[in-house]
Design a protein around this motif. Structure first.
Motif, PDB file in Angstrom:
ATOM      1  N   GLN A 179     -10.047   1.785  -0.999  1.00  9.54           N
ATOM      2  CA  GLN A 179     -10.863   2.219   0.137  1.00  9.54           C
ATOM      3  C   GLN A 179     -10.328   3.515   0.750  1.00  9.54           C
ATOM      4  O   GLN A 179     -11.098   4.416   1.073  1.00  9.54           O
ATOM      5  N   LYS A 180      -9.029   3.624   0.895  1.00  8.64           N
ATOM      6  CA  LYS A 180      -8.429   4.830   1.488  1.00  8.64           C
ATOM      7  C   LYS A 180      -8.568   6.021   0.548  1.00  8.64           C
ATOM      8  O   LYS A 180      -8.643   7.157   1.014  1.00  8.64           O
ATOM      9  N   ASN A 181      -8.606   5.785  -0.751  1.00 10.46           N
ATOM     10  CA  ASN A 181      -8.793   6.891  -1.694  1.00 10.46           C
ATOM     11  C   ASN A 181     -10.242   7.364  -1.738  1.00 10.46           C
ATOM     12  O   ASN A 181     -10.505   8.480  -2.147  1.00 10.46           O
ATOM     13  N   TYR A 232       0.838  -1.199   0.000  1.00 13.39           N
ATOM     14  CA  TYR A 232       0.000   0.000   0.000  1.00 13.39           C
ATOM     15  C   TYR A 232       0.880   1.258   0.000  1.00 13.39           C
ATOM     16  O   TYR A 232       0.652   2.180  -0.789  1.00 13.39           O
ATOM     17  N   ILE A 265     -11.964   7.828   0.933  1.00 15.28           N
ATOM     18  CA  ILE A 265     -12.063   8.703   2.096  1.00 15.28           C
ATOM     19  C   ILE A 265     -11.464  10.082   1.800  1.00 15.28           C
ATOM     20  O   ILE A 265     -11.951  11.083   2.254  1.00 15.28           O
ATOM     21  N   GLN A 266     -10.416  10.111   1.011  1.00 12.52           N
ATOM     22  CA  GLN A 266      -9.685  11.375   0.774  1.00 12.52           C
ATOM     23  C   GLN A 266     -10.403  12.276  -0.182  1.00 12.52           C
ATOM     24  O   GLN A 266     -11.122  12.065  -0.997  1.00 12.52           O
ATOM     25  N   MET A 299      -7.255  -1.998  -0.283  1.00 11.70           N
ATOM     26  CA  MET A 299      -6.922  -1.016   0.754  1.00 11.70           C
ATOM     27  C   MET A 299      -6.654   0.345   0.114  1.00 11.70           C
ATOM     28  O   MET A 299      -7.129   1.374   0.598  1.00 11.70           O
TER      29      MET A 299
END
Length: 105
Positions: free
Chosen positions: A100-102, A23, A104-105, A97
């Motif tokens: 998913q984290k992108n 990641y 949120i941003q 991962m």
């Protein structure tokens, strides 16, 4: 704990470590590629077979900068190179991962 349980715990720890390292690598690599695109610099994305690592980097780039979902990035790559991610997606959890984290941003 038995030896088998201990081996399983070590394997789980290594899998989590690899997930995080891949990641982090995808974050760094996609930023590098994007900077080169903005500066009109050529960039070669290469791995020995072109099936897993380079395809994963390109998928991450499409997710971050091309507004793709993980699935649409994978499908787009497979339309250009049908052996990509063959026989399965080796870095699926890291790519998920990253996706998913992108979100949120």
């Amino acid at each position: 704990n038995s030896y088998q349980e201990y081996r399983g715990e070590i394997r789980d720890s290594l899998d989590k470590y690899q997930l995080i390292k891949v990641y982090e690598y995808l974050l760094e690599t996609t930023k590098f590629i994007y900077k080169n695109v903005l500066n009109d610099e050529p960039t070669l994305i290469y791995c020995e077979n072109g099936n897993q690592k380079s395809a994963t980097v390109i998928a991450a780039f499409l997710i971050k900068y091309g507004n793709h979902t993980k699935e649409s990035a994978i499908n787009t790559i497979r339309t250009k190179y049908n052996s990509a991610f063959y026989p399965e997606i080796n870095f699926n959890y890291s790519l998920e991962m990253f996706y998913q984290k992108n979100l949120i941003q």
